[in-house]
Design a protein around this motif. Sequence first.
Motif, PDB file in Angstrom:
ATOM      1  N   MET A   1      53.877  34.079  60.818  1.00 31.23           N
ATOM      2  CA  MET A   1      53.433  34.980  59.691  1.00 31.23           C
ATOM      3  C   MET A   1      52.121  35.535  60.392  1.00 31.23           C
ATOM      4  SD  MET A   1      54.229  34.609  55.788  1.00 31.23           S
ATOM      5  CE  MET A   1      52.487  33.649  55.195  1.00 31.23           C
ATOM      6  N   THR A   6      52.115  41.515  54.781  1.00 34.98           N
ATOM      7  CA  THR A   6      53.143  41.111  53.527  1.00 34.98           C
ATOM      8  C   THR A   6      52.867  41.647  52.332  1.00 34.98           C
ATOM      9  OG1 THR A   6      51.646  39.118  53.370  1.00 34.98           O
ATOM     10  CG2 THR A   6      53.355  38.788  54.913  1.00 34.98           C
ATOM     11  N   SER A  15      58.111  40.634  53.815  1.00 33.74           N
ATOM     12  CA  SER A  15      57.413  41.577  54.865  1.00 33.74           C
ATOM     13  C   SER A  15      57.152  42.818  54.069  1.00 33.74           C
ATOM     14  CB  SER A  15      58.269  41.884  55.884  1.00 33.74           C
ATOM     15  OG  SER A  15      59.448  42.766  55.591  1.00 33.74           O
ATOM     16  N   ILE A  22      60.250  36.313  53.367  1.00 35.22           N
ATOM     17  CA  ILE A  22      59.374  35.363  54.298  1.00 35.22           C
ATOM     18  C   ILE A  22      59.325  33.968  53.651  1.00 35.22           C
ATOM     19  CG2 ILE A  22      57.319  34.908  55.138  1.00 35.22           C
ATOM     20  CD1 ILE A  22      57.054  37.986  55.592  1.00 35.22           C
ATOM     21  N   LYS A  23      59.063  33.824  52.331  1.00 36.49           N
ATOM     22  CA  LYS A  23      58.592  32.637  51.724  1.00 36.49           C
ATOM     23  C   LYS A  23      58.964  32.699  50.077  1.00 36.49           C
ATOM     24  CE  LYS A  23      57.383  28.220  52.684  1.00 36.49           C
ATOM     25  NZ  LYS A  23      58.052  27.345  53.840  1.00 36.49           N
ATOM     26  N   GLY A  43      64.033  34.892  56.069  1.00 36.57           N
ATOM     27  CA  GLY A  43      63.293  34.179  57.323  1.00 36.57           C
ATOM     28  C   GLY A  43      63.351  32.920  57.529  1.00 36.57           C
ATOM     29  N   CYS A  46      62.338  29.675  55.091  1.00 39.07           N
ATOM     30  CA  CYS A  46      62.278  30.604  53.713  1.00 39.07           C
ATOM     31  C   CYS A  46      62.104  29.681  52.483  1.00 39.07           C
ATOM     32  CB  CYS A  46      62.988  31.588  53.682  1.00 39.07           C
ATOM     33  SG  CYS A  46      62.676  32.786  52.181  1.00 39.07           S
TER      34      CYS A  46
END
Length: 139
Positions: A1, A6, A15, A22-23, A43, A46
């Motif tokens: 990352m 982001t 993103s 992503i998380k 991702g 995640c």
Amino acid sequence: MENEKTIVIDGVIYSEDKKVLIKYPKDKKEEKFFIPNFVEEIGYKCFSEVENKINIYIGNNLKKLAKCAFVNFKYAIDKIYIPPTVDTIEGEIFESFPEECGYSYFIDIVGGKKGSAIEYYCNERGITFVEVDESDVER
């Protein structure tokens, strides 16, 4: 990352173009999480820090599940439906552990469409797959 641009929406990291989830943050406490239709990929790791039980509803445009998307999520998944739009599943996406005759998975049931990539994935690993009509999935 690192060096990746982001954005954060309600504590969830995406993103910059919002195509990759992503998380999902450890401290977010929801019973349900609806992955928006603009997300095309979940991702790597995640959901790896989720500790509470959660039902995940995936948007209709998801195409890819990155390796380990749901790893370390072993006790938190209550329900998960993977739409037929997912055509790329990179390696192991669910938490598993080695056994004498292969692997066991911490997920009991995955819903999806018959003939989809997730059905093939589940059948290959001995994970119970349940056919679910998309119209029955909460959105």
